[in-house]
Design an enzyme around this catalytic site. Structure first.
Site, short mmCIF file in Angstrom:
data_model
loop_
_atom_site.label_atom_id
_atom_site.label_comp_id
_atom_site.label_asym_id
_atom_site.label_seq_id
_atom_site.Cartn_x
_atom_site.Cartn_y
_atom_site.Cartn_z
CG HIS A 1 9.12 2.97 1.98
ND1 HIS A 1 8.74 4.04 2.75
CD2 HIS A 1 9.05 1.88 2.78
CE1 HIS A 1 8.45 3.60 3.97
NE2 HIS A 1 8.62 2.30 4.01
CG ASP B 1 8.35 -5.73 2.75
OD1 ASP B 1 8.66 -6.25 3.84
OD2 ASP B 1 7.43 -4.90 2.63
N1 COA Z 1 6.23 -1.00 -9.15
C1 COA Z 1 6.00 -0.26 -10.25
N2 COA Z 1 5.80 1.07 -10.23
C2 COA Z 1 5.87 1.68 -9.03
C3 COA Z 1 6.10 0.97 -7.85
C4 COA Z 1 6.30 -0.42 -7.93
N3 COA Z 1 6.53 -1.17 -6.85
N4 COA Z 1 6.09 1.81 -6.80
C5 COA Z 1 5.85 3.02 -7.31
N5 COA Z 1 5.71 2.95 -8.67
C6 COA Z 1 5.46 4.05 -9.59
C7 COA Z 1 4.00 4.46 -9.52
O1 COA Z 1 3.22 3.74 -10.46
C8 COA Z 1 4.08 5.92 -9.86
O2 COA Z 1 4.23 6.04 -11.26
P1 COA Z 1 3.57 7.28 -12.06
O3 COA Z 1 4.17 8.51 -11.45
O4 COA Z 1 3.97 7.04 -13.49
O5 COA Z 1 2.09 7.18 -11.83
C9 COA Z 1 5.39 6.36 -9.22
O6 COA Z 1 6.20 5.18 -9.14
C10 COA Z 1 5.22 6.94 -7.83
O7 COA Z 1 4.56 5.98 -7.04
P2 COA Z 1 3.50 6.31 -5.91
O8 COA Z 1 2.41 5.28 -5.98
O9 COA Z 1 3.10 7.73 -5.93
O10 COA Z 1 4.34 6.05 -4.61
P3 COA Z 1 3.72 5.91 -3.19
O11 COA Z 1 4.66 6.55 -2.29
O12 COA Z 1 2.33 6.37 -3.14
O13 COA Z 1 3.67 4.32 -2.99
C11 COA Z 1 4.14 2.15 -2.28
C12 COA Z 1 4.53 3.63 -2.20
C13 COA Z 1 4.98 1.38 -1.25
C14 COA Z 1 2.66 1.95 -1.94
C15 COA Z 1 4.41 1.63 -3.70
O14 COA Z 1 5.76 1.89 -4.04
C16 COA Z 1 4.12 0.15 -3.86
O15 COA Z 1 2.97 -0.22 -4.07
N6 COA Z 1 5.17 -0.72 -3.75
C17 COA Z 1 4.99 -2.16 -3.89
C18 COA Z 1 4.45 -2.77 -2.61
C19 COA Z 1 5.49 -2.93 -1.56
O16 COA Z 1 6.58 -3.42 -1.80
N7 COA Z 1 5.14 -2.52 -0.33
C20 COA Z 1 6.01 -2.59 0.80
C21 COA Z 1 6.38 -1.21 1.28
S1 COA Z 1 7.58 -1.32 2.57
#
Ligand code: COA
Length: 386
Positions: A266, A322
């Site tokens: 998140h 979620d």
């Molecule tokens: N699965 C695998 N890896 C994940 C992940 C996930 N669900 N969420 C984050 N990561 C990893 C990223 O690949 C990144 O790795 P890196 O540093 O090696 O490149 C690291 O964790 C940081 O992630 P980042 O994308 O910078 O976090 P964010 O704050 O930008 O993204 C979300 C947040 C919610 C977009 C992301 O966690 C995600 O896509 N989650 C899955 C979708 C989901 O459940 N959404 C509902 C949100 S309430």
């Protein structure tokens, strides 16, 4: 020249007293009350009044509000007739947006929103708020039957919002434990600071558009896959994994292929989302109550969480709201494409609290832009263009 921050990340776009997140500590509070406290002691109706008015209601206020909500469960015949003409393949979020927007034509009364001053007609604000929040769950449940070619089930005024939602979905007397879980799910999804759909509500509200336009805009914003919707993907993912025994290899394979694990991570939280912690507890209680009759997706989910904690915990990636909500809704017999609509039912409380806060100290949103187009140039008539 203004700085440009894509997605307005980190930009304060409003001041608000409604909710607060501490993403490092995993804390979420509504009007100063922790979510854990509200989930353990409150109801969706009481939490809604807290969000709207800023204080916990007295017993008399809560009773009056609850009765008013229940009197508005019934949906006007004309709206129901209109829904009969919607395509059965229509997504529940499109149905909800259209139906809420049409409510505005049947309940106009926008007198106090016609000048640029603040709206001081609190009766108007309360009536609009009650009508929208009371209509949301019945619309979602009605659509479930109508899209299958059946008449909807009539609402019952002796039931709470959560109980009536389950009753209108299933046609059966609501199971007390599932109704309590639904009530907690509504509380957990009711508000979450300035997310995309709430921001869209603020922008629409700032033009003094009607609350029906404000909420239909917010529903449209929530419908996008980057906002609502990950919970149904969690259920699909768990089905694909199949069993707890497969979880470790499945997660490792997904991570090796740079795939996302749905329901994990998140932007705001770097520890386990407090809403996921509460939902996890509810899952555990449900398992204790129902034993082995429960679907094995619960066990698979808990194993996925354990593996992800080991593989992704150091990146601050933990279960979000979620991760467990979808499997709880599935256990209640609710189809996956309705999950985001349930999110909207709950979030209508937060959207309307923000709408009210916005119009009580309004200034129309009108940000600026950095122009990157052409210099002024000459118009060439179509016959002279090469
Ligand atoms: N699965 C695998 N890896 C994940 C992940 C996930 N669900 N969420 C984050 N990561 C990893 C990223 O690949 C990144 O790795 P890196 O540093 O090696 O490149 C690291 O964790 C940081 O992630 P980042 O994308 O910078 O976090 P964010 O704050 O930008 O993204 C979300 C947040 C919610 C977009 C992301 O966690 C995600 O896509 N989650 C899955 C979708 C989901 O459940 N959404 C509902 C949100 S309430």
């Amino acid at each position: 020249m203004s700085d440009f921050l894509p997605g307005l990340e980190g930009v304060a776009a409003t001041k608000s007293a409604i909710s607060f997140i501490d993403g490092e500590k995993g804390l979420l509070s509504y009007r100063g009350y922790s979510l854990e406290t509200l989930a353990a002691n409150s109801s969706f109706e009481e939490t809604t009044l807290l969000l709207l008015d800023g204080e916990l209601p007295s017993a008399k206020e809560l009773d009056g509000f609850t009765k008013k909500l229940r009197r508005h469960y019934r949906i006007k015949y004309h709206i129901r007739e209109m829904m009969h003409h919607f395509p059965a393949t229509g997504h529940p979020m499109d149905m909800l947006q259209t139906a809420v927007s049409s409510l505005g034509m049947f309940y106009p009364g926008t007198e106090c929103l016609t000048d640029a001053d603040i709206c001081e007609d609190l009766n108007y604000v309360r009536n609009m708020t009650v009508n929208i929040i009371a209509s949301m769950a019945p619309l979602v449940a009605m659509w479930e039957h109508m899209r299958q070619g059946y008449d909807p089930i009539e609402p019952r005024e002796d039931l709470s919002v959560a109980e009536n939602l389950l009753y209108m979905f299933t046609g059966k007397e609501p199971d007390p434990m599932l109704a309590k879980i639904m009530d907690v799910c509504l509380i957990l999804h009711a508000e979450h600071t300035l997310n995309a759909s709430t921001f869209s509500a603020l922008v629409a509200g700032s033009t003094l558009a009607t609350p029906y336009s404000v909420i239909s805009g917010a529903i449209g914003t929530l419908s996008g896959p980057l906002h609502g919707g990950a919970n149904s993907r969690v259920v699909d993912m768990l089905k694909e994994i199949g069993s707890a025994d497969n979880a470790e290899a499945w997660v490792d394979n997904a991570l090796a292929n740079k795939e996302v694990i749905w329901g994990m991570g998140h932007r705001e939280y770097k520890v386990k989302d407090p809403r996921a912690t509460i939902l996890h507890k509810l899952v555990t209680e449900l398992i204790e109550d129902r034993g082995s009759s429960l679907d094995s997706t619960f066990e698979t989910a808990m194993k996925v969480e354990e593996v992800c904690k080991d593989r992704l915990g150091h990146k601050g990636v933990y279960p979000n709201v979620d991760f467990y909500s979808g499997i709880l809704y599935a256990e209640m017999g609710i189809p996956a494409d309705q999950f985001t609509a349930l999110f909207a039912v709950a979030r209508s409380a937060g959207w309307l609290a923000h709408w009210r806060e916005q119009i009580s100290d309004n200034r129309i949103y009108r940000p600026t832009q950095i122009y990157i187009g052409s210099e002024t140039r000459e118009y060439v008539s179509v016959s002279d263009r090469v």
